[in-house]
Motif scaffolding. Structure first.
Motif, PDB file in Angstrom:
ATOM      1  N   ARG A   1      -7.335  -3.650   6.023  1.00  0.00           N
ATOM      2  CA  ARG A   1      -8.194  -2.768   6.814  1.00  0.00           C
ATOM      3  C   ARG A   1      -7.894  -1.302   6.510  1.00  0.00           C
ATOM      4  NH1 ARG A   1      -8.154   0.196  11.364  1.00  0.00           N
ATOM      5  NH2 ARG A   1     -10.087   0.262  12.587  1.00  0.00           N
ATOM      6  N   LEU A   2      -6.627  -0.953   6.434  1.00  0.00           N
ATOM      7  CA  LEU A   2      -6.247   0.435   6.176  1.00  0.00           C
ATOM      8  C   LEU A   2      -6.653   0.884   4.777  1.00  0.00           C
ATOM      9  CD1 LEU A   2      -2.710   0.486   7.842  1.00  0.00           C
ATOM     10  CD2 LEU A   2      -4.732   1.733   8.625  1.00  0.00           C
ATOM     11  N   THR A   3      -6.436   0.041   3.770  1.00  0.00           N
ATOM     12  CA  THR A   3      -6.792   0.436   2.402  1.00  0.00           C
ATOM     13  C   THR A   3      -8.303   0.527   2.228  1.00  0.00           C
ATOM     14  OG1 THR A   3      -6.614  -1.890   1.711  1.00  0.00           O
ATOM     15  CG2 THR A   3      -4.687  -0.497   1.377  1.00  0.00           C
ATOM     16  N   THR A   4      -9.042  -0.256   3.015  1.00  0.00           N
ATOM     17  CA  THR A   4     -10.504  -0.190   2.954  1.00  0.00           C
ATOM     18  C   THR A   4     -11.013   1.084   3.619  1.00  0.00           C
ATOM     19  OG1 THR A   4     -10.679  -2.606   2.970  1.00  0.00           O
ATOM     20  CG2 THR A   4     -12.643  -1.351   3.590  1.00  0.00           C
ATOM     21  N   ARG A   5     -10.455   1.417   4.782  1.00  0.00           N
ATOM     22  CA  ARG A   5     -10.920   2.592   5.510  1.00  0.00           C
ATOM     23  C   ARG A   5     -10.392   3.893   4.898  1.00  0.00           C
ATOM     24  NH1 ARG A   5     -10.302   4.297  11.946  1.00  0.00           N
ATOM     25  NH2 ARG A   5     -11.736   6.064  11.762  1.00  0.00           N
ATOM     26  N   PHE A   6      -9.177   3.841   4.333  1.00  0.00           N
ATOM     27  CA  PHE A   6      -8.574   5.046   3.757  1.00  0.00           C
ATOM     28  C   PHE A   6      -8.157   4.740   2.312  1.00  0.00           C
ATOM     29  CE2 PHE A   6      -7.590   4.892   8.315  1.00  0.00           C
ATOM     30  CZ  PHE A   6      -8.131   6.091   8.757  1.00  0.00           C
ATOM     31  N   PRO A   7      -9.120   4.787   1.373  1.00  0.00           N
ATOM     32  CA  PRO A   7      -8.811   4.395  -0.011  1.00  0.00           C
ATOM     33  C   PRO A   7      -7.742   5.259  -0.680  1.00  0.00           C
ATOM     34  CG  PRO A   7     -11.194   4.520   0.371  1.00  0.00           C
ATOM     35  CD  PRO A   7     -10.540   5.137   1.555  1.00  0.00           C
TER      36      PRO A   7
END
Length: 350
Positions: A207-213
């Motif tokens: 979720r974090l890598t998707t929202r904050f690439p």
């Protein structure tokens, strides 16, 4: 409101009309708090608030929440990384509760990293300049620095407790968030902690890598290293099968209880104190009376952060041992350490 009462209310552990009314009041108060956080950050974003540059690289280790993410082992890890590659590092912290001398976190770091100076000062910008001018420090590690924007930093490492990720939390005082998850846009690295205790840690990472690439996201756990308090350090495996009573005054006491259980100990009783609890003579007398009620072959266990303030080998004839923990990066270690290295080499990712 006592810290344990606050956490029980915001987590929903307490029910009934009084708890519901308290949550409603805390929710109403979170609006002005959120506005104040936004206005303060806007001042830095727009350049209206002055920022001090130390003249050497600064790495901040911080979080989004009020505490309990396990920052001290990460600060130790980062400072040790720079020491091990031959740089003179120094740690800067506000020094919460340190009016009468070094606080518990400083004592732990001093014990585990005796060759890395630790400066405690409410004015961390002034401490940074002092570290460079007087100690000839080549890199500074800013403890709990994500919100301390007055000191320029070259890298922001933000810790997130995988058992309570920000999307399941709320803004203070309705929850424990100091600022919203969206402000992770200021960070470069997120380290998920306690992933061994969170079955959905991988989903949180995704979720974090998707929202904050732009973020480097690594996973970690706090791994017990040894037991302190005896004549010599003892292996943590010696707790397996033992009856243990535990106590902790840290940001997340339940996490310490889970650590004891993960080591195979039978936790007969457990006491939680507020974070940074200053143990008084009355507290020690109360702990001795508590320990005296335990089975004769029981052992009392606490955290290193609590033990450095007590330095007692036993309580009522029961051995007192401190569990020393260290940060173990499980996935993403190479990327995490590459980000730390770039700060001091000046290299940039392609």
């Amino acid at each position: 409101m006592r810290p344990e009462t606050f956490h029980a209310i915001v987590r929903g552990d307490r029910s009934g009309p009084l708890a519901a009314a308290a949550r409603l009041g805390l929710w109403a108060a979170s609006g002005p708090y959120r506005l104040g956080v936004w206005w303060r950050n806007r001042g830095y974003d727009r350049g209206r608030r002055p920022v001090v540059r130390a003249g050497v690289p600064v790495v901040s280790v911080g979080n989004l929440t009020l505490g309990g993410t396990g920052k001290t082992p990460c600060v130790e890890y980062v400072a040790g990384f720079y020491r091990d590659i031959g740089l003179q590092a120094a740690i800067l912290s506000r020094g919460y509760g340190a009016a009468a001398g070094p606080n518990d976190e400083a004592l732990v770091l001093e014990e585990n990293l005796p060759d890395v100076p630790h400066l405690q000062d409410a004015d961390r910008a002034a401490a940074a300049l002092r570290a460079v001018e007087e100690l000839e420090s080549e890199v500074l590690v800013l403890d709990d620095g994500f919100q301390h924007r007055r000191l320029h930093r070259d890298l922001d490492v933000v810790l997130i407790d995988a058992t309570l990720p920000p999307h399941r939390d709320r803004m203070f005082p309705r929850g424990t968030l100091r600022e919203p998850e969206a402000n992770l846009k200021r960070a470069a690295v997120v380290l998920l902690t306690r992933c061994d205790q969170a079955p959905d840690a991988d989903a949180t990472r995704t979720r974090l890598t998707t929202r904050f690439p732009h973020l480097t996201v690594a996973t970690s756990e706090h791994r017990p290293i040894e037991l302190l308090g005896g004549d010599v350090p003892e292996p943590v495996e010696s707790l397996r099968g033992k009856v243990v009573a535990g106590f902790a005054g840290i940001g997340s006491p339940p996490a310490f209880r889970r650590t004891l259980e993960s080591l195979g100990a039978t936790v007969a009783d457990f006491r939680a104190y507020p974070d940074h609890h200053p143990y008084t003579r009355a507290d020690v007398d109360d702990l001795r009376a508590w320990a005296a009620r335990l089975p004769p072959d029981a052992l009392v266990a606490t955290t290193q952060k609590d033990w450095v303030k007590l330095r007692l080998p036993e309580l009522a004839g029961r051995p007192l041992r401190a569990v020393r923990v260290g940060l173990a990066v499980r996935d993403g270690r190479d990327a995490f350490e590459a980000a730390l290295a770039r700060v001091v080499t000046g290299e940039r990712p392609e």
